[in-house]
Design a protein around this motif. Structure first.
Motif, mmCIF file in Angstrom:
data_model
loop_
_atom_site.group_PDB
_atom_site.id
_atom_site.type_symbol
_atom_site.label_atom_id
_atom_site.label_comp_id
_atom_site.label_asym_id
_atom_site.label_seq_id
_atom_site.Cartn_x
_atom_site.Cartn_y
_atom_site.Cartn_z
ATOM 1 N N ASN A 176 -15.423 11.496 -31.181
ATOM 2 C CA ASN A 176 -16.169 11.195 -29.779
ATOM 3 C C ASN A 176 -14.961 11.071 -28.873
ATOM 4 O O ASN A 176 -15.553 10.560 -27.729
ATOM 5 N N MET A 177 -13.816 11.020 -28.950
ATOM 6 C CA MET A 177 -12.956 10.676 -27.990
ATOM 7 C C MET A 177 -12.912 12.084 -26.968
ATOM 8 O O MET A 177 -13.011 13.297 -27.348
ATOM 9 N N VAL A 178 -12.348 11.856 -25.655
ATOM 10 C CA VAL A 178 -12.291 12.940 -24.825
ATOM 11 C C VAL A 178 -10.761 12.864 -24.392
ATOM 12 O O VAL A 178 -10.306 12.020 -24.035
ATOM 13 N N SER A 179 -10.236 14.316 -24.197
ATOM 14 C CA SER A 179 -8.827 14.325 -23.712
ATOM 15 C C SER A 179 -8.999 15.377 -22.600
ATOM 16 O O SER A 179 -9.598 16.318 -22.474
ATOM 17 N N TYR A 180 -7.995 15.057 -21.371
ATOM 18 C CA TYR A 180 -8.014 15.801 -20.125
ATOM 19 C C TYR A 180 -6.616 16.450 -19.799
ATOM 20 O O TYR A 180 -5.776 15.955 -20.125
ATOM 21 N N SER A 181 -6.765 17.721 -19.502
ATOM 22 C CA SER A 181 -5.589 18.439 -18.769
ATOM 23 C C SER A 181 -5.637 19.033 -17.733
ATOM 24 O O SER A 181 -6.667 20.047 -17.503
ATOM 25 N N PRO A 182 -4.877 19.046 -16.551
ATOM 26 C CA PRO A 182 -4.953 20.032 -15.479
ATOM 27 C C PRO A 182 -4.340 21.256 -15.841
ATOM 28 O O PRO A 182 -3.068 21.184 -16.453
ATOM 29 N N TYR A 183 -4.671 22.128 -15.010
ATOM 30 C CA TYR A 183 -3.927 23.394 -15.093
ATOM 31 C C TYR A 183 -4.266 24.147 -13.561
ATOM 32 O O TYR A 183 -5.189 23.866 -13.064
ATOM 33 N N TYR B 81 -13.435 23.189 -15.761
ATOM 34 C CA TYR B 81 -13.870 23.042 -14.597
ATOM 35 C C TYR B 81 -13.036 23.486 -13.156
ATOM 36 O O TYR B 81 -11.853 23.373 -13.800
ATOM 37 N N ALA B 82 -13.493 23.931 -12.325
ATOM 38 C CA ALA B 82 -12.785 24.531 -11.284
ATOM 39 C C ALA B 82 -12.732 23.032 -10.335
ATOM 40 O O ALA B 82 -13.732 22.440 -10.035
ATOM 41 N N VAL B 83 -11.556 22.653 -9.926
ATOM 42 C CA VAL B 83 -11.536 21.472 -9.327
ATOM 43 C C VAL B 83 -10.433 21.765 -8.001
ATOM 44 O O VAL B 83 -9.900 22.888 -7.684
ATOM 45 N N ASP B 84 -10.207 20.666 -7.051
ATOM 46 C CA ASP B 84 -9.722 20.801 -5.822
ATOM 47 C C ASP B 84 -7.965 20.599 -5.849
ATOM 48 O O ASP B 84 -7.345 21.024 -4.925
ATOM 49 N N SER B 85 -7.439 19.999 -6.881
ATOM 50 C CA SER B 85 -6.064 19.636 -6.777
ATOM 51 C C SER B 85 -5.656 19.806 -8.363
ATOM 52 O O SER B 85 -6.573 19.834 -9.138
ATOM 53 N N PHE B 86 -4.619 19.409 -8.559
ATOM 54 C CA PHE B 86 -4.042 19.205 -9.911
ATOM 55 C C PHE B 86 -4.375 18.054 -10.449
ATOM 56 O O PHE B 86 -3.243 17.189 -10.823
ATOM 57 N N THR B 87 -5.357 17.790 -10.750
ATOM 58 C CA THR B 87 -5.826 16.322 -11.121
ATOM 59 C C THR B 87 -7.007 16.673 -12.358
ATOM 60 O O THR B 87 -7.918 17.337 -11.935
ATOM 61 N N CYS B 88 -6.882 15.930 -13.228
ATOM 62 C CA CYS B 88 -8.245 16.362 -14.366
ATOM 63 C C CYS B 88 -8.422 14.690 -14.946
ATOM 64 O O CYS B 88 -7.563 14.254 -15.728
ATOM 65 N N GLN C 247 -5.851 28.312 -7.881
ATOM 66 C CA GLN C 247 -6.998 27.774 -8.337
ATOM 67 C C GLN C 247 -7.023 26.815 -9.369
ATOM 68 O O GLN C 247 -6.104 27.085 -10.219
ATOM 69 N N TYR C 248 -7.279 25.415 -9.044
ATOM 70 C CA TYR C 248 -6.863 24.236 -9.993
ATOM 71 C C TYR C 248 -7.873 24.162 -11.038
ATOM 72 O O TYR C 248 -9.068 24.430 -10.841
ATOM 73 N N LEU C 249 -7.678 23.899 -12.395
ATOM 74 C CA LEU C 249 -8.734 23.764 -13.266
ATOM 75 C C LEU C 249 -8.492 22.448 -13.981
ATOM 76 O O LEU C 249 -7.227 21.859 -14.083
ATOM 77 N N CYS C 250 -9.651 22.031 -14.685
ATOM 78 C CA CYS C 250 -9.621 20.842 -15.578
ATOM 79 C C CYS C 250 -10.369 21.002 -16.827
ATOM 80 O O CYS C 250 -11.419 21.626 -16.889
ATOM 81 N N LEU C 251 -9.188 20.809 -18.036
ATOM 82 C CA LEU C 251 -9.819 21.298 -19.238
ATOM 83 C C LEU C 251 -10.111 20.016 -19.881
ATOM 84 O O LEU C 251 -9.161 19.077 -20.045
ATOM 85 N N VAL C 252 -11.429 20.079 -20.373
ATOM 86 C CA VAL C 252 -11.656 18.637 -21.249
ATOM 87 C C VAL C 252 -12.028 19.183 -22.689
ATOM 88 O O VAL C 252 -12.615 19.894 -22.996
ATOM 89 N N VAL C 253 -11.346 18.341 -23.397
ATOM 90 C CA VAL C 253 -11.381 18.594 -25.020
ATOM 91 C C VAL C 253 -12.065 17.287 -25.482
ATOM 92 O O VAL C 253 -11.706 16.144 -25.126
ATOM 93 N N THR C 254 -13.034 17.460 -26.208
ATOM 94 C CA THR C 254 -13.746 16.544 -26.828
ATOM 95 C C THR C 254 -13.739 16.453 -28.565
ATOM 96 O O THR C 254 -14.149 17.557 -29.053
ATOM 97 N N ALA C 255 -13.679 15.320 -29.024
ATOM 98 C CA ALA C 255 -13.526 15.204 -30.685
ATOM 99 C C ALA C 255 -14.937 15.111 -31.050
ATOM 100 O O ALA C 255 -15.618 14.265 -30.568
ATOM 101 N N GLY C 256 -15.502 15.895 -31.896
ATOM 102 C CA GLY C 256 -16.861 15.621 -32.516
ATOM 103 C C GLY C 256 -17.055 14.417 -33.338
ATOM 104 O O GLY C 256 -15.822 13.800 -33.789
ATOM 105 N N PRO C 257 -18.132 13.894 -33.685
ATOM 106 C CA PRO C 257 -18.479 12.785 -34.737
ATOM 107 C C PRO C 257 -17.701 12.918 -36.077
ATOM 108 O O PRO C 257 -17.433 11.979 -36.913
ATOM 109 N N ASP C 258 -17.587 14.348 -36.585
ATOM 110 C CA ASP C 258 -17.082 14.453 -37.717
ATOM 111 C C ASP C 258 -15.563 14.861 -37.976
ATOM 112 O O ASP C 258 -15.352 15.641 -38.903
#
Length: 206
Positions: free
Chosen positions: A89-96, A129-136, A177-188
């Motif tokens: 259930n943890m979430v990890s973020y990376s800008p691109y 997600y499409a975002v406005d800056s190099f921030t995620c 175009q800045y992007l935000c990649l969000v990766v989520t770990a499942g409960p299992d």
């Protein structure tokens, strides 16, 4: 004594001769027209050269800036610390970011696809997600626009996932175009797994 038959023959010969002369006059007139028809020509041409540059560049860190990563696995995304120590259930973020490099003077449509992961990436999902800056981060996601919904299996991309990029000029890169990649770990999420997901961003001129 000239008989009637002889006179008839003379008349037929005269008609034949007149017909031949008449035919000769017609042919003569036709020959004169052909000789009097002057001709002249005019030509036009156009020269066409294709643009010599078409390059998509990606940014995985502010230190590196926009760089060409043309082959898989490409640039290493800067996911936050959670990526190195995921738990359920943890979430990890990376800008691109992506942009058309200077000299690419036509706009492009970018299509997102998923490459083949390496190692083990079971029970992981993501979103982009499409975002406005190099921030995620969570705030950037809230303000951004979903290109790929969260909960998508990490080795898949929904069909027709695209976005547009503005053209560059001869000396200046196009708007990024800045992007935000969000990766989520499942409960299992299993312990001890290590793997890498690969995403491809392919630009095609419009």
């Amino acid at each position: 004594m000239i008989t009637a038959a002889a006179q008839g023959g003379d008349r037929r010969r005269r008609k034949t001769a007149l017909a031949v002369l008449a035919g000769g006059l017609v042919l003569g007139v036709g020959a004169v027209v052909t000789l009097a028809a002057w001709q002249d020509d005019e030509f036009a041409n156009g020269t066409f050269t294709s643009s010599g540059d078409f390059e998509l560049a990606g940014q995985v860190s502010t230190a590196e800036g926009f760089t060409d990563h043309a082959t898989s696995p490409g640039g290493a995304l800067a996911f936050d610390v959670n990526a190195a120590s995921l738990a359920p259930n943890m979430v990890s973020y990376s800008p691109y970011g992506v942009e058309l490099a200077a000299g690419t003077t036509v706009p492009a449509t970018v299509t997102v696809t998923a490459g083949t992961p390496t190692g083990t990436v079971a029970d992981l999902t993501y979103g982009i997600y499409a975002v406005d800056s190099f921030t995620c981060n969570a705030a950037a996601v809230t303000a951004g626009t979903a290109l790929i919904p969260e909960g998508t299996a990490i080795d898949t991309v929904p069909a027709d996932t695209t976005f547009d990029l503005a053209a560059a000029t001869a000396d200046t890169a196009g708007a990024p175009q800045y992007l935000c990649l969000v990766v989520t770990a499942g409960p299992d999420l299993a312990t001890g797994q290590t793997g890498a997901a690969v995403w491809q961003f392919q630009a095609a001129s419009q």
